[in-house]
Design a protein around this motif. Structure first.
Motif, PDB file in Angstrom:
ATOM      1  N   ARG A 156       0.820  -1.210   0.000  1.00  0.00           N
ATOM      2  CA  ARG A 156       0.000   0.000   0.000  1.00  0.00           C
ATOM      3  C   ARG A 156       0.862   1.272   0.000  1.00  0.00           C
ATOM      4  O   ARG A 156       1.790   1.413   0.804  1.00  0.00           O
ATOM      5  CB  ARG A 156      -0.911   0.012   1.225  1.00  0.00           C
TER       6      ARG A 156
ATOM      7  N   GLY B 148      -4.164  -9.500  -8.079  1.00  0.00           N
ATOM      8  CA  GLY B 148      -4.829  -9.283  -6.800  1.00  0.00           C
ATOM      9  C   GLY B 148      -4.547  -7.899  -6.283  1.00  0.00           C
ATOM     10  O   GLY B 148      -3.447  -7.362  -6.463  1.00  0.00           O
ATOM     11  N   GLY B 149      -5.551  -7.277  -5.647  1.00  0.00           N
ATOM     12  CA  GLY B 149      -5.371  -5.963  -5.075  1.00  0.00           C
ATOM     13  C   GLY B 149      -5.971  -4.862  -5.929  1.00  0.00           C
ATOM     14  O   GLY B 149      -6.628  -5.113  -6.940  1.00  0.00           O
ATOM     15  N   ARG B 150      -5.728  -3.610  -5.500  1.00  0.00           N
ATOM     16  CA  ARG B 150      -6.289  -2.432  -6.164  1.00  0.00           C
ATOM     17  C   ARG B 150      -5.199  -1.389  -6.372  1.00  0.00           C
ATOM     18  O   ARG B 150      -4.199  -1.348  -5.640  1.00  0.00           O
ATOM     19  CB  ARG B 150      -7.421  -1.825  -5.325  1.00  0.00           C
TER      20      ARG B 150
ATOM     21  N   ARG C 160     -10.352  -5.445  -7.656  1.00  0.00           N
ATOM     22  CA  ARG C 160     -11.187  -5.813  -6.517  1.00  0.00           C
ATOM     23  C   ARG C 160     -10.728  -7.095  -5.877  1.00  0.00           C
ATOM     24  O   ARG C 160     -10.549  -7.181  -4.669  1.00  0.00           O
ATOM     25  CB  ARG C 160     -12.659  -5.964  -6.931  1.00  0.00           C
ATOM     26  N   ARG C 161     -10.495  -8.128  -6.698  1.00  0.00           N
ATOM     27  CA  ARG C 161     -10.215  -9.443  -6.128  1.00  0.00           C
ATOM     28  C   ARG C 161      -8.923  -9.416  -5.312  1.00  0.00           C
ATOM     29  O   ARG C 161      -7.941  -8.771  -5.697  1.00  0.00           O
ATOM     30  CB  ARG C 161     -10.138 -10.508  -7.220  1.00  0.00           C
ATOM     31  N   PRO C 162      -8.892 -10.121  -4.174  1.00  0.00           N
ATOM     32  CA  PRO C 162      -7.673 -10.156  -3.368  1.00  0.00           C
ATOM     33  C   PRO C 162      -6.595 -11.029  -3.983  1.00  0.00           C
ATOM     34  O   PRO C 162      -5.399 -10.857  -3.701  1.00  0.00           O
ATOM     35  CB  PRO C 162      -8.153 -10.732  -2.032  1.00  0.00           C
ATOM     36  N   ASN C 163      -7.009 -11.980  -4.802  1.00  0.00           N
ATOM     37  CA  ASN C 163      -6.092 -12.888  -5.504  1.00  0.00           C
ATOM     38  C   ASN C 163      -6.862 -13.488  -6.664  1.00  0.00           C
ATOM     39  O   ASN C 163      -8.062 -13.239  -6.834  1.00  0.00           O
ATOM     40  CB  ASN C 163      -5.540 -13.973  -4.559  1.00  0.00           C
TER      41      ASN C 163
ATOM     42  N   GLY D 280     -10.265 -15.115  -6.116  1.00  0.00           N
ATOM     43  CA  GLY D 280     -11.284 -14.341  -5.426  1.00  0.00           C
ATOM     44  C   GLY D 280     -12.165 -13.511  -6.328  1.00  0.00           C
ATOM     45  O   GLY D 280     -12.908 -12.658  -5.832  1.00  0.00           O
TER      46      GLY D 280
ATOM     47  N   SER E  53      -4.281  -0.983  -2.083  1.00  0.00           N
ATOM     48  CA  SER E  53      -4.634  -2.084  -1.182  1.00  0.00           C
ATOM     49  C   SER E  53      -3.384  -2.493  -0.418  1.00  0.00           C
ATOM     50  O   SER E  53      -2.268  -2.083  -0.752  1.00  0.00           O
ATOM     51  CB  SER E  53      -5.199  -3.267  -1.971  1.00  0.00           C
TER      52      SER E  53
END
Length: 291
Positions: free
Chosen positions: A40, A59-61, A76-79, A82, A102
Motif C-alpha cells: 500500500r 490481486g489488489g487495487r 477488486r479481487r484479493p487474488n 477471489g 490495497s
C-alpha cells in the motif's frame, strides 16, 4: 538446452519484481512478461516506449495516472481465486505512475514491440467473457481478458482455471506456423506464449509437456506458484496436480492478434468422449463481483 522454466526472484511477502522474462532471455522476438508486487502506497513509474503493454491485476487495487488518462480504484479481487480480472491496455509512448491502494497489489505486465497506435482501455470484469471448455477431467474455465479482435496490435491475454486432477490446453495444440486457407482466413498463427502459474494452495503444482511433431523438442516441466513456462513452439498440454486448483495467465504475441491453432492429430479424437462438464467450474464468476 533452451530454458523453458523461469522461477520467481523473490519470496512471498517481499515487494518488487516477482518473476520476469524478456524476449532476449526467452530467445524469441516479441514477448516480455513480469509480475510486480507492491505494498500500500508504493508506486511504480514506467514509460512504454516503442511497446504496447497490458497490465493484468492478479490481486489488489491501484490507481494509475498517465499522459493518456487516469484510472482510479482499479481492481477488486484479493487474488486470482477471489474474482474476475481487471486489466489496462496502454499504447506506445505512454508514461504512467501506478500506486497500490490495497495492502498488497500483484500485477502481471506484458510488453510487446508495436508500430501501431491504439487507444488505452480499462478492462473490467463485465468486459470479460467466461468460456467453459473441454469435458470430463479436461474441463477448464477460460476468461478472455484481451481476446482476438481487441483494439491492439499484437497482445492476447487469457486466464485459465483448471481443477485439480484435470487436464488443460487439451487436446494438445500448437501455434508456431503462420498458415492461411484459400480464403485468407488464418488457420494457425505463429505465436510466442508464456504460462504464468498460481495455485490455490502454496504446495500446488502442474506438469506441462512441450513437444514438436518431430520431437526435436520434447520436455516436461513441473510448474509451481509464480513460475513462468515459455512455449516457443510445439504442443503444450497441462495437467493440474490432484487436490490443487491451477491458475495460469497466458500472454501471447506473434504473427497475428489471434489464437488460431492446430491440434495434435494423435489426440484430437478425445473430444468425442466429452459428455459432461466438471461441476467444479466455473471457479470464479461475475456474481462474485456483486458480493
Amino acid at each position: 538446452m533452451r530454458r523453458l522454466l523461469i522461477r520467481p526472484r523473490i519470496r512471498d511477502g517481499e515487494a518488487g519484481v516477482v518473476v520476469r522474462v524478456t524476449a532476449e532471455e526467452a530467445g524469441w522476438e516479441l514477448l516480455n512478461v513480469e509480475v510486480r508486487r507492491l505494498f500500500r502506497g508504493e508506486t511504480w513509474t514506467h514509460e512504454t516506449g516503442r511497446c504496447e503493454a497490458a497490465l493484468v491485476l492478479l490481486g489488489g487495487r491501484c490507481d494509475l495516472t498517465s499522459d493518456r488518462g487516469t484510472w482510479r480504484g482499479v481492481g477488486r479481487r484479493p487474488n486470482v481465486f477471489g474474482g474476475m480480472p481487471y486489466a489496462l491496455y496502454l499504447p506506445r509512448h505512454t508514461r504512467f505512475t501506478l500506486t497500490a491502494t490495497s495492502g498488497v497489489l500483484e500485477l502481471a505486465h506484458c510488453w510487446v514491440p508495436a508500430d501501431e497506435d491504439h487507444p488505452p482501455r480499462l478492462v473490467t470484469p463485465r468486459d470479460v467473457e467466461i468460456e467453459i471448455r473441454g469435458g470430463g477431467n479436461a474441463t477448464r474455465q477460460i476468461n478472455a481478458i484481451i481476446p482476438p479482435g481487441f483494439g491492439c496490435q499484437r497482445i492476447v491475454a487469457v486466464e485459465v482455471y483448471t481443477p485439480g486432477g484435470n487436464w488443460s490446453s487439451y487436446p494438445p495444440h500448437k501455434h508456431d506456423t503462420h498458415t492461411v486457407d484459400a480464403s485468407g482466413r488464418i488457420v494457425e498463427a505463429d505465436l510466442e506464449e508464456v504460462y504464468l502459474y498460481q495455485f490455490d494452495r502454496p504446495s500446488g503444482f502442474a506438469l506441462q509437456r512441450i513437444y514438436t511433431p518431430d520431437r526435436s523438442l520434447d520436455v516436461a516441466v513441473a510448474a509451481h506458484h509464480n513460475d513462468i513456462v515459455l512455449v516457443p513452439e510445439g504442443y503444450h498440454p497441462v495437467s493440474a496436480a490432484y487436490g490443487y486448483t491451477c491458475y495460469y495467465l497466458n500472454f501471447l504475441a506473434g504473427s497475428a492478434q489471434s489464437l488460431a491453432n492446430t491440434e495434435d492429430p494423435d489426440h484430437a479424437w478425445v473430444k468425442e468422449t466429452w459428455i459432461a462438464k466438471d461441476p467444479r467450474v466455473p471457479v470464479v464468476t461475475h456474481a462474485m463481483e456483486a458480493a
